[in-house]
Write a protein that holds these residues in place. Sequence first.
Motif, PDB file in Angstrom:
ATOM      1  N   ASN A 130     -14.324  -5.431  -8.459  1.00  0.00           N
ATOM      2  CA  ASN A 130     -14.317  -6.383  -7.201  1.00  0.00           C
ATOM      3  C   ASN A 130     -14.345  -4.744  -6.716  1.00  0.00           C
ATOM      4  N   LEU A 131     -16.142  -5.577  -5.541  1.00  0.00           N
ATOM      5  CA  LEU A 131     -16.531  -4.666  -4.460  1.00  0.00           C
ATOM      6  C   LEU A 131     -15.836  -5.197  -2.809  1.00  0.00           C
ATOM      7  N   VAL A 132     -15.604  -5.745  -2.903  1.00  0.00           N
ATOM      8  CA  VAL A 132     -15.673  -6.873  -1.621  1.00  0.00           C
ATOM      9  C   VAL A 132     -14.072  -6.899  -0.691  1.00  0.00           C
ATOM     10  N   ASP A 133     -13.047  -6.865  -1.855  1.00  0.00           N
ATOM     11  CA  ASP A 133     -11.697  -6.359  -1.342  1.00  0.00           C
ATOM     12  C   ASP A 133     -10.633  -6.071  -2.280  1.00  0.00           C
ATOM     13  N   PRO A 134     -10.797  -4.812  -2.836  1.00  0.00           N
ATOM     14  CA  PRO A 134     -10.145  -4.487  -3.671  1.00  0.00           C
ATOM     15  C   PRO A 134      -8.654  -4.129  -2.707  1.00  0.00           C
ATOM     16  N   PRO A 135      -7.261  -3.422  -3.719  1.00  0.00           N
ATOM     17  CA  PRO A 135      -6.711  -3.446  -3.274  1.00  0.00           C
ATOM     18  C   PRO A 135      -6.875  -1.510  -3.034  1.00  0.00           C
ATOM     19  N   LEU A 136      -5.571  -0.652  -1.530  1.00  0.00           N
ATOM     20  CA  LEU A 136      -6.235  -0.028  -1.069  1.00  0.00           C
ATOM     21  C   LEU A 136      -4.681   1.053  -1.880  1.00  0.00           C
ATOM     22  N   ARG A 137      -4.770   1.884  -2.523  1.00  0.00           N
ATOM     23  CA  ARG A 137      -3.572   2.159  -2.505  1.00  0.00           C
ATOM     24  C   ARG A 137      -3.231   3.862  -3.030  1.00  0.00           C
ATOM     25  N   ASN A 138      -2.515   4.665  -3.280  1.00  0.00           N
ATOM     26  CA  ASN A 138      -1.785   5.502  -3.735  1.00  0.00           C
ATOM     27  C   ASN A 138      -1.556   6.465  -5.207  1.00  0.00           C
ATOM     28  N   THR A 139      -0.911   5.051  -5.652  1.00  0.00           N
ATOM     29  CA  THR A 139      -0.613   4.756  -6.966  1.00  0.00           C
ATOM     30  C   THR A 139      -1.724   3.955  -8.478  1.00  0.00           C
ATOM     31  N   VAL A 166       8.004  -8.770  -7.156  1.00  0.00           N
ATOM     32  CA  VAL A 166       6.820  -7.688  -7.527  1.00  0.00           C
ATOM     33  C   VAL A 166       7.372  -6.610  -8.177  1.00  0.00           C
ATOM     34  N   MET A 167       6.401  -5.971  -8.798  1.00  0.00           N
ATOM     35  CA  MET A 167       6.502  -4.708  -9.869  1.00  0.00           C
ATOM     36  C   MET A 167       6.333  -3.715  -8.759  1.00  0.00           C
ATOM     37  N   LEU A 168       6.833  -2.224  -8.554  1.00  0.00           N
ATOM     38  CA  LEU A 168       5.994  -1.283  -8.160  1.00  0.00           C
ATOM     39  C   LEU A 168       6.921  -0.324  -9.797  1.00  0.00           C
ATOM     40  N   GLY A 169       5.411   0.349  -8.942  1.00  0.00           N
ATOM     41  CA  GLY A 169       5.761   1.844  -9.637  1.00  0.00           C
ATOM     42  C   GLY A 169       6.605   3.037  -9.139  1.00  0.00           C
ATOM     43  N   PRO A 170       7.603   4.061 -10.125  1.00  0.00           N
ATOM     44  CA  PRO A 170       7.054   5.108  -8.962  1.00  0.00           C
ATOM     45  C   PRO A 170       6.897   5.667  -8.195  1.00  0.00           C
ATOM     46  N   GLY A 171       7.018   5.720  -6.466  1.00  0.00           N
ATOM     47  CA  GLY A 171       6.514   6.162  -5.412  1.00  0.00           C
ATOM     48  C   GLY A 171       5.542   5.548  -5.306  1.00  0.00           C
ATOM     49  N   GLN A 172       6.019   3.990  -5.307  1.00  0.00           N
ATOM     50  CA  GLN A 172       4.521   3.216  -4.660  1.00  0.00           C
ATOM     51  C   GLN A 172       5.289   2.391  -4.031  1.00  0.00           C
ATOM     52  N   THR A 173       5.475   1.862  -2.388  1.00  0.00           N
ATOM     53  CA  THR A 173       6.130   0.700  -2.144  1.00  0.00           C
ATOM     54  C   THR A 173       5.282  -0.710  -1.448  1.00  0.00           C
ATOM     55  N   THR A 174       6.024  -1.074  -1.583  1.00  0.00           N
ATOM     56  CA  THR A 174       5.725  -3.401  -0.878  1.00  0.00           C
ATOM     57  C   THR A 174       6.244  -3.501   0.046  1.00  0.00           C
ATOM     58  N   ASP A 175       5.694  -3.793   0.888  1.00  0.00           N
ATOM     59  CA  ASP A 175       6.010  -4.733   2.271  1.00  0.00           C
ATOM     60  C   ASP A 175       5.983  -5.697   2.044  1.00  0.00           C
ATOM     61  N   VAL A 214       2.448  -8.269   2.210  1.00  0.00           N
ATOM     62  CA  VAL A 214       1.596  -7.811   3.395  1.00  0.00           C
ATOM     63  C   VAL A 214       1.862  -6.676   3.728  1.00  0.00           C
ATOM     64  N   ALA A 215       1.968  -5.963   2.646  1.00  0.00           N
ATOM     65  CA  ALA A 215       1.133  -4.562   2.973  1.00  0.00           C
ATOM     66  C   ALA A 215       1.250  -3.777   1.178  1.00  0.00           C
ATOM     67  N   ILE A 216       0.538  -2.600   0.891  1.00  0.00           N
ATOM     68  CA  ILE A 216       1.616  -2.079  -1.015  1.00  0.00           C
ATOM     69  C   ILE A 216       0.891  -0.286  -0.588  1.00  0.00           C
ATOM     70  N   ASP A 217       1.523   0.651  -0.451  1.00  0.00           N
ATOM     71  CA  ASP A 217       1.427   1.905   0.332  1.00  0.00           C
ATOM     72  C   ASP A 217       0.748   1.839   1.483  1.00  0.00           C
ATOM     73  N   ALA A 218       1.264   1.455   2.199  1.00  0.00           N
ATOM     74  CA  ALA A 218       0.662   1.874   3.935  1.00  0.00           C
ATOM     75  C   ALA A 218      -0.464   0.779   4.412  1.00  0.00           C
ATOM     76  N   SER A 219      -0.789   0.153   3.093  1.00  0.00           N
ATOM     77  CA  SER A 219      -2.229  -0.603   3.488  1.00  0.00           C
ATOM     78  C   SER A 219      -2.103  -2.106   3.179  1.00  0.00           C
ATOM     79  N   TYR A 220      -2.973  -2.361   4.485  1.00  0.00           N
ATOM     80  CA  TYR A 220      -2.852  -4.307   4.358  1.00  0.00           C
ATOM     81  C   TYR A 220      -3.439  -4.129   3.313  1.00  0.00           C
ATOM     82  N   THR A 221      -2.559  -5.825   2.677  1.00  0.00           N
ATOM     83  CA  THR A 221      -3.269  -7.152   2.258  1.00  0.00           C
ATOM     84  C   THR A 221      -3.445  -8.047   2.487  1.00  0.00           C
ATOM     85  N   LYS A 222      -3.944  -9.036   2.204  1.00  0.00           N
ATOM     86  CA  LYS A 222      -3.867 -10.406   2.012  1.00  0.00           C
ATOM     87  C   LYS A 222      -2.453 -11.087   1.581  1.00  0.00           C
ATOM     88  N   PRO A 223      -2.132 -11.727   2.448  1.00  0.00           N
ATOM     89  CA  PRO A 223      -0.557 -12.357   2.334  1.00  0.00           C
ATOM     90  C   PRO A 223      -0.461 -12.929   0.792  1.00  0.00           C
TER      91      PRO A 223
END
Length: 361
Positions: free
Chosen positions: A291-300, A56-65, A41-50
Motif C-alpha cells: 500500500n503506497l497510497v495511504d499506509p499507516p504511519l507509526r513509530n512501532t 484494539v491491539m497495542l504493542g508495548p509503547g504503541q498509542t491509539t486514539d 482516529v489516530a495511532i502513534d500520534a498520526s491521524y488515521t481514517k476512522p
Amino acid sequence: MDADTFRVPVKAGETNLLRVINAAMNTDLFFSVANHSMTVVAIDASYTKPLRTNFVMLGPGQTTDILVTANQATGRYYMAARAYSSGQGVPFDNTTATAILEYEGSSPTSAPTMPNLPFYNDTKAVTSFANGLRSLASRDHPIFVPQSVEENLLYTVGLGLINCPEQSCGGPNGTRFAASMNNISFVLPTTSSILQAQYFGIKGVFSRDFPDSPPVRFDYTANNISRGLWSPVKDTRVKVLKYNTTVQLILQGTNIFAAESHPIHLHGYDFYIVGSGFGNYNPQTDPQKFNLVDPPLRNTVNVPVNGWAAIRFVADNPGAWLMHCHLDVHITWGLAMVFVVNNGPGPLLSLESPPRDLPLC
C-alpha cells in the motif's frame, strides 16, 4: 475491589476521546469497552481514517486514539485490557486490567459489564485490526510515502541461544537466551555512546558493517531450523545511512527457538507500514501488494508471528538511532541495532554540538 478501580465519568450521548497507551514492558495488549464500539482516529500520534472496531491491539509503547460515544443504557461498563501472546509455550501474564466507564446517574454499587476480548492467541483478530488501519491522507493532512527506494534492507528478527563459557546458565541445556537482528546480538558500548563516538570520531566503539541482509539465507519460518543457526554473534555494529536516503526495510520474523510477534520501535523516526504477511517475504510477489497510497504511519510496528513487515522512511534526521524490540526482555537479550544517519548539507541539517555541561556516560 471497585473502590480501587479507576473510573471515567461520562454523560449519556456525549462522545469522548480516549488516548490509550500500552505501558506494559513485555506484553502486547487487547483493549475493549464493554457494549461500546470504538472509532480509531489516530495511532502513534498520526491521524488515521476512522476505523470502527470492538477492540484494539497495542504493542508495548504503541498509542491509539479512539472515540467512544456513551450511547448505552445508564450504567457502568468495564474498560479492559489483557494479553495477546503469539508465542507457543511462551509464559505470559494472563491477568486482566480494568477501569470503569461510569455513566452519570448510575448506581455506584451496580456490577459493571465485562467486554468480550479476543482470545489471548487470536492472531487472526490482530491481523484484521492491523490491516484496517490507514493514514488519513487528506488535503489538510497529507502523507509522503516514498514511491521508490535507494536502500533496500532485509533484517531477520528473532530469538536464539548462546553458550555460557565455563559455567552453566539457566536456559535450555545450560545455555542462555539471546536475541538478534541479522544474527547480530546487539551489545551496548561501555566507553562512549554511539552518538558521541560518531560525532567526535572515537575509534573502537562500534563497527559500520551491520549486514544489509541475513549472513546466511534459510527458511526463516520453518518448523525445524538447524541448530547451527541458533547462536548469534554478540557485537556492536551500525548501519550508516546517507542523509535523505529513502529506505525500505523488511523485518522478517524467524522460528528459531520460538516464533512470536515482535513490536519493533525505531527512535527518531516515524515510518510507513507498506505491507505485512505470514511466512517468508517474497521480493518478487509481495511488493505488488504494498500500500503506497495511504499506509499507516507509526513509530512501532508489530512484526507478525512467523511473518514479516515492510516499512519505508526517509533518513532525514541526523544522529544515531536505536531500533529495537519493545519487549523489554528482548532488548536486554540483544534484539536491537543502530542506524547512524549522516549530516545533511549545511548546519541546519546537521547535528548540533553537544552542550558544554553534557554529563559523561
